[in-house]
Design a protein around this motif. Sequence first.
Motif, PDB file in Angstrom:
ATOM      1  N   SER A  18      -0.226  40.222  69.684  1.00  0.00           N
ATOM      2  CA  SER A  18      -1.692  39.671  71.016  1.00  0.00           C
ATOM      3  C   SER A  18      -1.452  39.582  72.292  1.00  0.00           C
ATOM      4  O   SER A  18      -2.371  39.552  73.211  1.00  0.00           O
ATOM      5  N   THR A  19       0.099  39.396  72.940  1.00  0.00           N
ATOM      6  CA  THR A  19      -0.177  39.511  74.132  1.00  0.00           C
ATOM      7  C   THR A  19      -0.309  40.879  74.691  1.00  0.00           C
ATOM      8  O   THR A  19      -0.964  40.511  76.161  1.00  0.00           O
ATOM      9  N   VAL A  20       0.014  41.912  74.251  1.00  0.00           N
ATOM     10  CA  VAL A  20       0.008  42.766  74.711  1.00  0.00           C
ATOM     11  C   VAL A  20      -0.993  43.320  74.795  1.00  0.00           C
ATOM     12  O   VAL A  20      -1.944  43.733  75.609  1.00  0.00           O
ATOM     13  N   LEU A  21      -2.904  42.722  73.386  1.00  0.00           N
ATOM     14  CA  LEU A  21      -3.511  43.675  73.155  1.00  0.00           C
ATOM     15  C   LEU A  21      -4.133  42.498  74.521  1.00  0.00           C
ATOM     16  O   LEU A  21      -5.127  43.012  75.431  1.00  0.00           O
ATOM     17  N   PHE A  22      -3.894  41.070  74.783  1.00  0.00           N
ATOM     18  CA  PHE A  22      -4.345  40.409  75.745  1.00  0.00           C
ATOM     19  C   PHE A  22      -4.761  41.416  77.113  1.00  0.00           C
ATOM     20  O   PHE A  22      -5.459  41.679  77.937  1.00  0.00           O
ATOM     21  N   ALA A  23      -3.533  41.680  77.359  1.00  0.00           N
ATOM     22  CA  ALA A  23      -2.927  41.998  79.121  1.00  0.00           C
ATOM     23  C   ALA A  23      -3.699  43.885  79.260  1.00  0.00           C
ATOM     24  O   ALA A  23      -3.797  43.857  80.063  1.00  0.00           O
ATOM     25  N   ARG A  24      -3.574  44.376  78.259  1.00  0.00           N
ATOM     26  CA  ARG A  24      -4.316  45.942  77.683  1.00  0.00           C
ATOM     27  C   ARG A  24      -5.955  45.377  78.683  1.00  0.00           C
ATOM     28  O   ARG A  24      -6.006  46.126  78.966  1.00  0.00           O
ATOM     29  N   GLU A  25      -6.552  44.667  78.036  1.00  0.00           N
ATOM     30  CA  GLU A  25      -7.887  43.893  78.347  1.00  0.00           C
ATOM     31  C   GLU A  25      -8.019  43.687  79.613  1.00  0.00           C
ATOM     32  O   GLU A  25      -9.196  44.069  79.146  1.00  0.00           O
TER      33      GLU A  25
END
Length: 121
Positions: A18-25
């Motif tokens: 979730s953290t990686v996907l949020f940072a990517r967005e």
Amino acid sequence: MGAGLALAAAFIAWVGLSTVLFAREERRATLQLAALGVDATALVLAVAPAPPTNDEHAQVRLLLRISGDGLASFECGSEAPKYRFGSAVQGTVLSARVNPVTRAFTIERPATSPAPGAIDA
């Protein structure tokens, strides 16, 4: 015991993903704003205290009118860190970058005046 360990590992993996996907967005949105955004100004209409962040950082609530060339003016409220925007008062004009389609924007902190007695180099 093994089921608890498996659940803990799954939870940690889910939080990490979730953290990686949020940072990517967030990065995608930043790049899109840089590419599609237009320069604008944000006029501070009002400043009020805001509740602190979850990690107890002080915030202020800004009511802004954002306008610029080729951009329909709009008003919005935004909470911002007090250490960056605590000196803003009604009438302060801030530099902004706005995506005219989504109205996503960034604002720059107000320029600070030089300290008394400071010498320009």
